[in-house]
Design a protein around this motif. Structure first.
Motif, PDB file in Angstrom:
ATOM      1  N   GLY A  68      -5.770  -1.471   8.422  1.00 53.49           N
ATOM      2  CA  GLY A  68      -5.154  -1.008   7.186  1.00 53.49           C
ATOM      3  C   GLY A  68      -3.998  -1.886   6.772  1.00 53.49           C
ATOM      4  O   GLY A  68      -3.708  -2.915   7.386  1.00 53.49           O
ATOM      5  N   ARG A  69      -3.352  -1.433   5.716  1.00 54.09           N
ATOM      6  CA  ARG A  69      -2.190  -2.148   5.194  1.00 54.09           C
ATOM      7  C   ARG A  69      -1.184  -1.154   4.652  1.00 54.09           C
ATOM      8  O   ARG A  69      -1.504   0.025   4.412  1.00 54.09           O
ATOM      9  CB  ARG A  69      -2.613  -3.116   4.082  1.00 54.09           C
ATOM     10  CG  ARG A  69      -3.230  -2.430   2.873  1.00 54.09           C
ATOM     11  CD  ARG A  69      -3.699  -3.416   1.816  1.00 54.09           C
ATOM     12  NE  ARG A  69      -4.403  -2.764   0.722  1.00 54.09           N
ATOM     13  CZ  ARG A  69      -3.817  -2.212  -0.343  1.00 54.09           C
ATOM     14  NH1 ARG A  69      -2.490  -2.263  -0.471  1.00 54.09           N
ATOM     15  NH2 ARG A  69      -4.532  -1.630  -1.286  1.00 54.09           N
ATOM     16  N   LYS A  70       0.035  -1.614   4.460  1.00 56.95           N
ATOM     17  CA  LYS A  70       1.096  -0.795   3.881  1.00 56.95           C
ATOM     18  C   LYS A  70       1.585  -1.499   2.616  1.00 56.95           C
ATOM     19  O   LYS A  70       1.953  -2.680   2.663  1.00 56.95           O
ATOM     20  CB  LYS A  70       2.239  -0.633   4.874  1.00 56.95           C
ATOM     21  CG  LYS A  70       3.304   0.383   4.460  1.00 56.95           C
ATOM     22  CD  LYS A  70       4.489   0.375   5.431  1.00 56.95           C
ATOM     23  CE  LYS A  70       4.091   0.811   6.814  1.00 56.95           C
ATOM     24  NZ  LYS A  70       5.279   0.912   7.719  1.00 56.95           N
ATOM     25  N   ASP A  71       1.556  -0.780   1.476  1.00 59.93           N
ATOM     26  CA  ASP A  71       1.964  -1.440   0.231  1.00 59.93           C
ATOM     27  C   ASP A  71       3.486  -1.448   0.089  1.00 59.93           C
ATOM     28  O   ASP A  71       4.213  -0.937   0.954  1.00 59.93           O
ATOM     29  CB  ASP A  71       1.259  -0.830  -0.983  1.00 59.93           C
ATOM     30  CG  ASP A  71       1.695   0.598  -1.309  1.00 59.93           C
ATOM     31  OD1 ASP A  71       2.791   1.027  -0.895  1.00 59.93           O
ATOM     32  OD2 ASP A  71       0.919   1.308  -1.986  1.00 59.93           O
ATOM     33  N   ALA A  72       3.964  -2.014  -0.996  1.00 64.63           N
ATOM     34  CA  ALA A  72       5.404  -2.201  -1.174  1.00 64.63           C
ATOM     35  C   ALA A  72       6.159  -0.883  -1.278  1.00 64.63           C
ATOM     36  O   ALA A  72       7.371  -0.839  -1.035  1.00 64.63           O
ATOM     37  CB  ALA A  72       5.656  -3.051  -2.424  1.00 64.63           C
ATOM     38  N   LEU A  79       0.065   3.971   2.769  1.00 67.39           N
ATOM     39  CA  LEU A  79      -0.874   3.380   3.711  1.00 67.39           C
ATOM     40  C   LEU A  79      -2.284   3.357   3.123  1.00 67.39           C
ATOM     41  O   LEU A  79      -2.689   4.265   2.405  1.00 67.39           O
ATOM     42  CB  LEU A  79      -0.895   4.177   5.023  1.00 67.39           C
ATOM     43  CG  LEU A  79       0.413   4.229   5.810  1.00 67.39           C
ATOM     44  CD1 LEU A  79       0.283   5.219   6.956  1.00 67.39           C
ATOM     45  CD2 LEU A  79       0.764   2.850   6.330  1.00 67.39           C
ATOM     46  N   TRP A  80      -3.014   2.320   3.474  1.00 69.78           N
ATOM     47  CA  TRP A  80      -4.395   2.163   3.016  1.00 69.78           C
ATOM     48  C   TRP A  80      -5.262   1.773   4.205  1.00 69.78           C
ATOM     49  O   TRP A  80      -4.959   0.808   4.910  1.00 69.78           O
ATOM     50  CB  TRP A  80      -4.501   1.076   1.938  1.00 69.78           C
ATOM     51  CG  TRP A  80      -3.618   1.335   0.753  1.00 69.78           C
ATOM     52  CD1 TRP A  80      -2.258   1.165   0.676  1.00 69.78           C
ATOM     53  CD2 TRP A  80      -4.026   1.833  -0.518  1.00 69.78           C
ATOM     54  NE1 TRP A  80      -1.799   1.520  -0.570  1.00 69.78           N
ATOM     55  CE2 TRP A  80      -2.853   1.937  -1.328  1.00 69.78           C
ATOM     56  CE3 TRP A  80      -5.256   2.202  -1.070  1.00 69.78           C
ATOM     57  CZ2 TRP A  80      -2.899   2.387  -2.636  1.00 69.78           C
ATOM     58  CZ3 TRP A  80      -5.300   2.644  -2.383  1.00 69.78           C
ATOM     59  CH2 TRP A  80      -4.127   2.737  -3.155  1.00 69.78           C
ATOM     60  N   ILE A  81      -6.339   2.520   4.447  1.00 71.01           N
ATOM     61  CA  ILE A  81      -7.290   2.146   5.497  1.00 71.01           C
ATOM     62  C   ILE A  81      -8.311   1.184   4.902  1.00 71.01           C
ATOM     63  O   ILE A  81      -8.861   1.428   3.831  1.00 71.01           O
ATOM     64  CB  ILE A  81      -8.007   3.377   6.068  1.00 71.01           C
ATOM     65  CG1 ILE A  81      -7.023   4.206   6.910  1.00 71.01           C
ATOM     66  CG2 ILE A  81      -9.187   2.962   6.943  1.00 71.01           C
ATOM     67  CD1 ILE A  81      -7.654   5.440   7.536  1.00 71.01           C
ATOM     68  N   THR A  82      -8.560   0.099   5.614  1.00 67.76           N
ATOM     69  CA  THR A  82      -9.542  -0.867   5.130  1.00 67.76           C
ATOM     70  C   THR A  82     -10.781  -0.913   6.012  1.00 67.76           C
ATOM     71  O   THR A  82     -11.766  -1.564   5.663  1.00 67.76           O
ATOM     72  CB  THR A  82      -8.926  -2.278   5.059  1.00 67.76           C
ATOM     73  OG1 THR A  82      -8.493  -2.667   6.367  1.00 67.76           O
ATOM     74  CG2 THR A  82      -7.732  -2.291   4.113  1.00 67.76           C
ATOM     75  N   GLY A  89      -7.506   6.675  -2.925  1.00 69.06           N
ATOM     76  CA  GLY A  89      -7.955   5.698  -1.946  1.00 69.06           C
ATOM     77  C   GLY A  89      -6.957   5.445  -0.850  1.00 69.06           C
ATOM     78  O   GLY A  89      -7.299   4.938   0.219  1.00 69.06           O
ATOM     79  N   SER A  90      -5.683   5.827  -1.109  1.00 68.22           N
ATOM     80  CA  SER A  90      -4.650   5.677  -0.085  1.00 68.22           C
ATOM     81  C   SER A  90      -4.629   6.910   0.803  1.00 68.22           C
ATOM     82  O   SER A  90      -5.032   8.001   0.390  1.00 68.22           O
ATOM     83  CB  SER A  90      -3.275   5.498  -0.747  1.00 68.22           C
ATOM     84  OG  SER A  90      -2.235   5.656   0.197  1.00 68.22           O
TER      85      SER A  90
END
Length: 628
Positions: free
Chosen positions: A456-460, A464-467, A386-387
């Motif tokens: 999107g967001r960036k995890d720790a 990267l993740w597209i939302t 998913g990332s």
């Protein structure tokens, strides 16, 4: 060095600055370097038919360099200089590869989607002031030649039309039949028409002119769907070479074989797949003119893997879904990885594919505006389903708040913004005004960060993740709904192959969620059952679809993205016709206006006033006008 983690990425960057790396300045210099290293190794292969036993034309690296030189010389003989444009409107073929490469050696190459209408093709030819168009000679079962002729009539700046005749790929009885049934070659323009191979073979194999000494714009790619006027993106040699370097350094060697059934007018096939081979010396196989859309390609796909001993497959989610409806009927033990892009990959499809094919999938992310590559799930590291993975070396990604312009924190959603050697600061589009508000300025450097339009967001850990798409957000009475939440929930149902969620017009909330679904072959389920499933699996009540429709096939672009403008048009037509009720009027068409967006065209079917129509439709936000 392996590419398995953010630490590996950082270590590569710490070796030296990008500008200090010994990379070629131009495409031709890169091709010459690879041909010098691996002159006799297979470079590119193309087959007209999907049958594994059908003839396949293969060029080694030395021959590809020579023919690229001849093609570039041909374009120069037609008056093409470094700032002139060679456009092509072609399916995949060896000549398409040569035009792509030779066009950017001689001038600026401009691939155009053959699925566009003649008026849109003409608009691109005028926007780029193309001097040469390479296209098909009239051939059965395709209207490319007809559309090209009409486009050139509407774009008098084109001085030469260079025709590719697919007849040369045929053998046996078909080679004799096609000339008898070939459509008449249309000529409704004043451009000079010549045969590609006849003209190319007249040219010397070495360049008759000096290759570019400095970085410059080498390619124009249009971006956008199959309606409206696409935007034209400028690509420099430096961005093209950067993508090729990534393929060489991180992904491929000269012993690898890619299979790329994607169209050569798109950056995934050209900049990424073919580019990676140009940088590394890997062979790349293009099956059939239509790629995945070609007759029999899905049925023969695994056998083609076995025939060519493919190690890497280039794919998109729609193709993976189709392949999962066929048995693996060949020895695919050579296959190591599948690279998937162009659209988010549903979790369930990921799992089904890995289980059936025994192949690891690397999901990645790129976009035309950045000369493509941005990030990937590291081939030798952890792949988070998913990332879209971690940014490539020399690519910096920031997650920005579109409203405040401030950078977001870990796991906070914002707009994905990119800075890398493929981003042309301030000059992304040929139309200057389209570059306004397209960049964020870097606070600690002179870098410009391209606004991708993707949320999107960036995890720790830096993944990267597209939302969703900023422009795809469903705004229900001021409440933002990410369509990905609806699509992911529906994609979890065994009967669902693909789902697309949009906002449909609503006179109270502005818009409300609406979903369209394509089923797996043979599946039987009702819209009502899927609505119930959606309500059970979508946790946010506001995101529950107000309408769900099952289609035989969702509209898709040539590279497998669900084409949401068509879904929006269907929803607008349905809602507006319902609102018109008993009035003697109906929606004739929904079209895309360059400034107003989608517009509904209303036609009278009897005696009705515009005021009555306005009374029915003016509570909606989608503009309307009377049809001619």
């Amino acid at each position: 060095m392996a590419f398995a983690s953010v630490a590996d990425r950082d270590a590569i960057e710490n070796e030296m600055m990008w500008d200090a790396r010994d990379v070629p300045t131009t495409t031709y210099a890169m091709l010459s370097r690879t041909a010098g290293k691996f002159p006799n190794r297979k470079a590119v292969s193309f087959s007209l038919l999907s049958d594994p036993n059908a003839p396949c034309e293969t060029l080694d690296w030395s021959t590809l360099r020579e023919k690229t030189g001849q093609t570039a010389n041909m374009f120069r003989s037609m008056g093409v200089g470094e700032s002139d444009v060679v456009a092509y409107l072609l399916p995949n073929a060896t000549e398409t590869i040569l035009t792509y490469l030779g066009g950017q050696v001689a001038g600026i190459v401009n691939p155009i989607n053959p699925l566009l209408e003649a008026e849109q093709i003409a608009a691109i030819l005028r926007e780029t002031n193309a001097k040469v168009l390479v296209t098909l000679k009239a051939f059965p079962k395709t209207d490319v030649a007809q559309k090209a002729a009409e486009a050139v009539r509407l774009a008098p700046n084109v001085t030469h039309v260079v025709e590719v005749d697919l007849l040369r790929y045929l053998t046996g009885l078909k080679k004799f039949i096609v000339p008898l049934i070939r459509p008449k070659n249309p000529v409704s323009h004043k451009a000079t028409v010549v045969d590609f191979n006849a003209e190319m073979e007249k040219q010397p194999k070495e360049l008759t002119f000096e290759d570019s000494k400095v970085d410059r714009v080498a390619a124009y790619f249009h971006t956008g769907g199959t309606t409206g006027m696409p935007k034209v993106v400028q690509h420099r040699y430096s961005g093209i070479v950067y993508n090729a370097w990534l393929g060489d350094r991180l992904l491929f060697t000269e012993n690898d074989v890619q299979i790329c059934p994607l169209p050569l007018f798109h950056v995934f096939a050209t900049i990424v797949s073919l580019g990676a081979s140009l940088g590394s010396g890997a062979q790349v196989v293009f099956p059939t003119p239509q790629g995945y859309r070609g007759e029999g390609v899905f049925d023969n796909f695994w056998k083609l893997i076995e025939k060519h001993k493919v190690t890497f497959m280039i794919t998109v989610p729609t193709a993976m879904s189709a392949l999962m409806q066929r048995k693996v009927d060949a020895d695919i033990s050579s296959l190591r990885l599948a690279f998937c892009g162009s659209a988010p990959l549903p979790l369930e499809l990921y799992r089904r594919f890995e289980e059936a094919a025994g192949v690891t999938i690397c999901e990645g992310y790129g976009l035309t505006e950045a000369t493509c590559l941005v990030s990937i799930n590291p081939p030798m590291g952890e792949k988070r389903v998913g990332s879209i993975g971690i940014p490539f070396p020399y690519t910096d990604v920031k997650i920005m708040d579109p409203a405040s312009g401030e950078e977001r924190g870990v796991d906070e959603i914002g707009e994905i913004c990119v800075s890398n050697p493929g981003v042309y600061d301030g000059m992304t589009y040929t139309e200057v005004e389209k570059n306004a508000d397209l960049f964020y300025a870097g606070a600690l450097s002179n870098a410009q960060y391209l606004r991708t339009g993707d949320l999107g967001r960036k995890d720790a850990d830096g993944y990267l993740w597209i939302t969703g798409r900023a422009k795809d957000l469903i705004i229900r009475g001021g409440h933002n709904i990410d369509p990905a939440e609806i699509e992911e929930a529906l994609a979890g149902h065994d009967a669902v192959a693909f789902a697309g969620a949009i906002g449909q017009p609503d006179e109270h909330a502005g818009e409300v969620p609406c979903a369209f679904v394509e089923l797996v072959d043979g599946a039987e389920i009702t819209s009502e059952e899927l609505m119930a499933y959606a309500k059970e699996h979508i946790h946010e009540r506001a995101a529950h679809p107000k309408h769900l429709e099952i289609l035989p096939e969702l509209p898709k672009t040539a590279v497998g993205k669900i084409f949401k403008p068509d879904l929006r048009k269907k929803a607008i037509t349905r809602i507006y016709n319902a609102a018109l009720g008993d009035l003697a009027a109906e929606v004739r068409e929904v079209s895309e206006d360059k400034r107003r967006g989608l517009v509904a065209h209303i036609g009278k079917t009897g005696d009705v006033s515009a005021e009555d129509i306005g009374g029915a439709l003016n509570n909606y936000t989608i503009p309307w006008e009377m049809a001619d």
